[in-house]
Each structure stands twice: as structure tokens, then as C-alpha cells.
Design a protein around this motif. Sequence first.
Motif, mmCIF file in Angstrom:
data_model
loop_
_atom_site.group_PDB
_atom_site.id
_atom_site.type_symbol
_atom_site.label_atom_id
_atom_site.label_comp_id
_atom_site.label_asym_id
_atom_site.label_seq_id
_atom_site.Cartn_x
_atom_site.Cartn_y
_atom_site.Cartn_z
ATOM 1 N N MET A 1 140.271 84.799 15.300
ATOM 2 C CA MET A 1 140.376 84.029 14.057
ATOM 3 C C MET A 1 141.818 83.572 13.823
ATOM 4 S SD MET A 1 137.810 86.273 11.598
ATOM 5 C CE MET A 1 137.780 85.138 10.208
ATOM 6 N N MET A 2 142.770 84.457 14.098
ATOM 7 C CA MET A 2 144.177 84.100 13.879
ATOM 8 C C MET A 2 144.682 83.100 14.923
ATOM 9 S SD MET A 2 144.768 85.602 11.135
ATOM 10 C CE MET A 2 146.520 85.168 11.032
ATOM 11 N N ALA A 3 143.984 83.003 16.044
ATOM 12 C CA ALA A 3 144.394 82.048 17.076
ATOM 13 C C ALA A 3 144.098 80.613 16.669
ATOM 14 C CB ALA A 3 143.702 82.375 18.398
ATOM 15 N N ASP A 4 143.350 80.438 15.584
ATOM 16 C CA ASP A 4 143.010 79.099 15.100
ATOM 17 C C ASP A 4 143.458 78.991 13.638
ATOM 18 O OD1 ASP A 4 141.994 76.630 14.547
ATOM 19 O OD2 ASP A 4 139.932 77.071 15.165
ATOM 20 N N PRO A 5 144.778 78.875 13.410
ATOM 21 C CA PRO A 5 145.292 78.891 12.030
ATOM 22 C C PRO A 5 144.769 77.731 11.180
ATOM 23 C CG PRO A 5 147.017 78.288 13.601
ATOM 24 C CD PRO A 5 145.859 78.760 14.402
ATOM 25 N N ALA A 6 144.505 76.595 11.814
ATOM 26 C CA ALA A 6 144.016 75.462 11.036
ATOM 27 C C ALA A 6 142.649 75.767 10.428
ATOM 28 C CB ALA A 6 143.930 74.219 11.926
ATOM 29 N N ARG A 7 141.796 76.375 11.222
ATOM 30 C CA ARG A 7 140.473 76.722 10.705
ATOM 31 C C ARG A 7 140.568 77.795 9.626
ATOM 32 N NH1 ARG A 7 135.997 79.824 11.171
ATOM 33 N NH2 ARG A 7 136.992 81.366 12.511
ATOM 34 N N MET A 8 141.472 78.753 9.834
ATOM 35 C CA MET A 8 141.650 79.807 8.831
ATOM 36 C C MET A 8 142.164 79.214 7.517
ATOM 37 S SD MET A 8 140.663 82.783 9.621
ATOM 38 C CE MET A 8 141.515 83.629 8.290
ATOM 39 N N PHE B 1 141.093 77.591 1.937
ATOM 40 C CA PHE B 1 141.028 76.525 0.934
ATOM 41 C C PHE B 1 139.611 76.410 0.361
ATOM 42 C CE2 PHE B 1 140.166 72.072 -0.188
ATOM 43 C CZ PHE B 1 141.136 71.882 -1.175
ATOM 44 N N ASP B 2 138.595 76.530 1.239
ATOM 45 C CA ASP B 2 137.206 76.453 0.776
ATOM 46 C C ASP B 2 136.901 77.577 -0.208
ATOM 47 O OD1 ASP B 2 136.836 74.243 2.370
ATOM 48 O OD2 ASP B 2 135.867 75.351 4.007
ATOM 49 N N LEU B 3 137.405 78.783 0.089
ATOM 50 C CA LEU B 3 137.160 79.905 -0.808
ATOM 51 C C LEU B 3 137.871 79.677 -2.151
ATOM 52 C CD1 LEU B 3 135.948 82.721 -1.253
ATOM 53 C CD2 LEU B 3 138.058 83.693 -0.303
ATOM 54 N N TRP B 4 139.131 79.242 -2.091
ATOM 55 C CA TRP B 4 139.894 78.974 -3.319
ATOM 56 C C TRP B 4 139.192 77.902 -4.157
ATOM 57 C CZ3 TRP B 4 142.380 74.390 -4.797
ATOM 58 C CH2 TRP B 4 143.193 74.500 -5.937
#
Length: 600
Positions: free
Chosen positions: A66-73, A78-81
Motif C-alpha cells: 500500500m505504501m509503495a503506491d503513495p498516489a493511491r493512498m 481524500f475519499d475518506l475525508w
Amino acid sequence: MDKKTENPASSLPDPVEWSRTMAEIAERSQKLVGDFLVRQKDSPALQDPALPLSLSGAFIEIATRMMADPARMMQAQFDLWQGYMSLWQSATRRLMGETDEQPLVQPAKDDKRFKDAAWSENVLFDYIKQSYLLTARWIQANVRATEGLDAKTARKVDFYTRQFVDAMAPSNFLMTNPEVLKATLESGGDNLLNGLQNLIEDLEKGDGKLQISMTDEKAFEVGRDIAVTPGEVVFENALIQLIQYTPTTDKVHKIPLLIIPPWINKFYILDLKEKNSFVKWAVGQGFTVFMISWVNPDEQLAAKSFEDYMLEGTLAALDAVKAQTGEAKANVIGYCLGGTLLASTLSYLAVKKKAPVNSATYFTTMVDFAESGELSVFIDEEQLNALEEKMTRTGYLEGREMATTFNMLRANDLIWSFVVNNYLLGKDPFPFDLLYWNADSTRMPAAMHSFYLRKMYQENLLCKVGGIELDGVSIDLRKIKVPSMIISTREDHIAPWKSTYAATQLYGGETKFVLAGSGHIAGIVNPPTAVKYAHWTNEKNPATPDEWLAGAAQHEGSWWPTWSAWLKERAGPLVAARDPKKGPLPSIEPAPGRYVKVRS
């Protein structure tokens, strides 16, 4: 403000009254806890390390990916916020008096955790509920969307993520459950004291490990309230007692019926109360019914193998049925693990050129374990090694450990609902025959259980030609030629129906597949009088389960009459009813016998 949001039953407690109540509870409960700790200082549970779950590596791997794809994270954050902002705005509009505000997120229709009206009518608790659901679904969606994980790791992480999410539900905590808050104020905290007493009793019952009471166990007794269909034990050995049930019709079908239940649980799931007893119903259909009652093994039976369960179980029972009735063949039902044993036995008999079985019926049975559902998360090398080490010390797997595993598959229904009812609301569990059976667990002999988990679940060798050997015979399920009916259930978490369907492509004889509604237990224990759950049939067995379902016809109500009609065509002409007390085999004791009464 809309009056619905001012429901006094769901309003927050007065701080002064709440503080006084909690202080009294703390004082009164101190002695209870102190006494319990003194009694438990030498508990075996404190000396028994927990099994490793091999989870840390799985979660480290998913975190790394998950951390290897910072853009997706970043997009996920942002979606959660954005979801939280929308929820806050919705709650604010409700506080300002808007009554037509629609929920941003709602629980599933079968989610019973939020059934209390306050979860919807009170703005604060509605906000807590929606905030939890929003976060829970966000967590699970992001875990499932992580790419690059192998299937086993992904399934394990998804399963335990759900366990965490379920455990953190606001309904499980005193301060965020409106029903518990109301009960605490109305009873002056007696619900919490009663709950503490229930908790202590459950800990003592489990020798220091929490063994949640799911029903009033004093309300039932095997042979008195459940497992009461009349009959006689006509044969026994170290592994089984064989029950022959007393006929209720003047005539019976010539070919007898033998039932092989799973030995993971006790046979009386098929003989609960009269209204839902499959045994009583089958006897009333004019079948001479025999039932295997498995022993509840201890350390003396540690070396009993899967092969022994075939030789001393299925084959010994078939010999006894023949001796009692004079019939060379029997129709046989196998339920779950009992069905797996039945299929193995039929292959063995085919090689031996013996044919004591006229037809086979399989209830929720897997023989191809390639897709074994969520149970697979408990079966990897590390967990199997730890399990085998524990069984080596005792000679068996304790029954409650198996029960805990199955309960985790439906944690909200079989764990957390009882935590709320028993410990937070302080209520006694409701007397329920099915849950009494569920709590009446059985042990597993070390040798048999290790073989079953490794050779079938882990290595999936049963469905492969010569994959396993029993009593010197290589097992090949394709040699099974007897007519077969496979009964599976659409919502089965233990034997997923699409996995059980694989048998239609393996057996060599005529095979009919029937899909019932509901799950592993309720879908099978579904008498016609209940008028519940549909079932589906298809005259063809195409290559995939999805193709089968697409061409299947739906029938309302229980599958029992469909099965009975099928079996009667294979059960021979009617003959005089057989009294178990008058057969060649002497009666040992009345049903249900003593084996089933041994508790773990």
C-alpha cells in the motif's frame, strides 16, 4: 428540532447521575473481580500459549504494497475525508431541524447490530453509526484493492481485517450503545453487575478462557428435550454407537437408510425437537433409519486415523445394518465431514469390488478443497505445526477450539451479539436448541485431524486420482458409480456451494445437485412445515456452478420432499415395519445412547 431527534429513550445520560451510578458499580464489582482472580491464579489457560496466527507477515506485506503506491493512498485518504465532511454536513442539517435528510451510509439489511431505534432517531448515535460504517467499509475496500498479494495472503488479511472491524463496532461498547446506556440508567447499573457475573461464570466455565454462553444450557438435556426420537442402540465399538429408530408406519421401504453425521459436532443436529427433527420426519416417510453416533474421543483414541473412521465407522455400521435387516444394500446420507468420509468409503469399496451402498446423499459436503472458503485462513504450515504440537501434548483437539473457529466465520451473530446481550445488557441467553447443540462440542483425535487438515484442506489430495490411500487402497472418486444426490446451501460459509458442486464433475454415476437456501445448518435443518427458504434443481450438471444456477428451476420451501421422492424411487417396495427391539442384534440401550451424552 424534530421531535424524533429528542427521543428520551435515546438521549445522553445526566453526567451527575451517570458518575454516581458508575462509582457504585465499581465498588460493588471490585469484590467479584478480586474473588475471581484468586480462584483463577492456577488456571490451565494461563499456562497455555495462544496459537500463532502467522498474521504479522501478511499485514507487513500488505502495508508495504500500500505504501509503495503513495498516489493511491493519498486518493484513498481524500475519499475518506470527503466522506466524513459529507457526514458532518448531514448531521448538522439534522441538528438544525431538517427531517428529510437521507443517510449517507446504511447498514446491510441483515445487520442486527443497529436495530434499536435510537441508532436512527438520535442524531448523535446516528452519526456514530454512520461514521463507523463509513470507516469500516473504507478500510475493507482498501485492503481488498491492494494489488500483488497472493490469493491466500489476501484472503487471510481480508478475514482478519473484518474481525477487527466487527470488534470495533460502537454497538460493542457501553458508552456508544444507546440500548446499553438506557438499560444502565433504568437499572441503576444492575445490568453491568449482572453482565460482570455472566462474564466471570463464562471464564470459569472455560478454565480461564472466555467460553461465551449462547443459550441457557440448563434448559436442555440430550434424551429429554432434544434427541428424543425413539429407538435403540443395536451396535457399538470404540468409535461408534449405531442407533436404529422405531418405525411410526406399518410399512417401510425395503432398503434401509444409514446416516453418517460429522464427528466435528454431534449427530442430534438432525434430531433436535420434534418439529425440526429430520430423523423423525424421515422415519415418518417410511424409511428404516439408522444413525451413527460418534464417540467423543479422549487421549486414549489419539491414534485413531481417518482410515479407522472408515473401517470402524462407515463399514462397521453398514455390516451392522445388514445383520439387523437382512438387506445387502443400504441408502446412505453423509453430512459435511460425514459426506467426505462417505465418498472416500465408496471409492474404497469400488476398488474392493464390494457394493453395500445403493445410493448416496451428501449434505453440504466438500471433496474438492481447492476453494474451501474462509476456513482456509486457519490452515497454513505455521498454524498446522502449532496445532499438531498442541494435539501431541493432549492427544486430541479440544472441542471448544473448533467451535471458536466456526464462530469466527459469523462473528457478529455468534460472538458479538452475545457479548452485548450477556455482558453489557446483563441478560441471560435465550434457550435455543440449535445453539445448545452448537455449544455441545466434540474433540478431534490427533492423528485423524492432522490427516484431514493436511491431506484434504491444505494439499487437496482427495479429489486427485490416488492422492490419498486408505487401508492400502488408492482413492479415486471417479470410481463412484452409485446414484448420488448432493444437497448444498447457498449461504454456506463452511462448505461453499460452488466448491461442493465440483463433485458433480468427479463422481462416475448418476448425480443430481440440489441447492437449498440459507446456510450450513439452517439450510439443512429446514422442515417443510417451516415454509422457509427455497431450493433449486437442474436436470443437467454443466461444467461450472454458475452455469448450473443459470439453468436451475426455483421451488418454494424445503428440499426435504424433493429428496424423499428421489430416495423412494431407490428404496425398494414396502415391507413390514422393523422393530429395533426384535431384530437379530440385541438392544444395548435406548436411543440416543451414552456416547452422545459425553461432554467436552
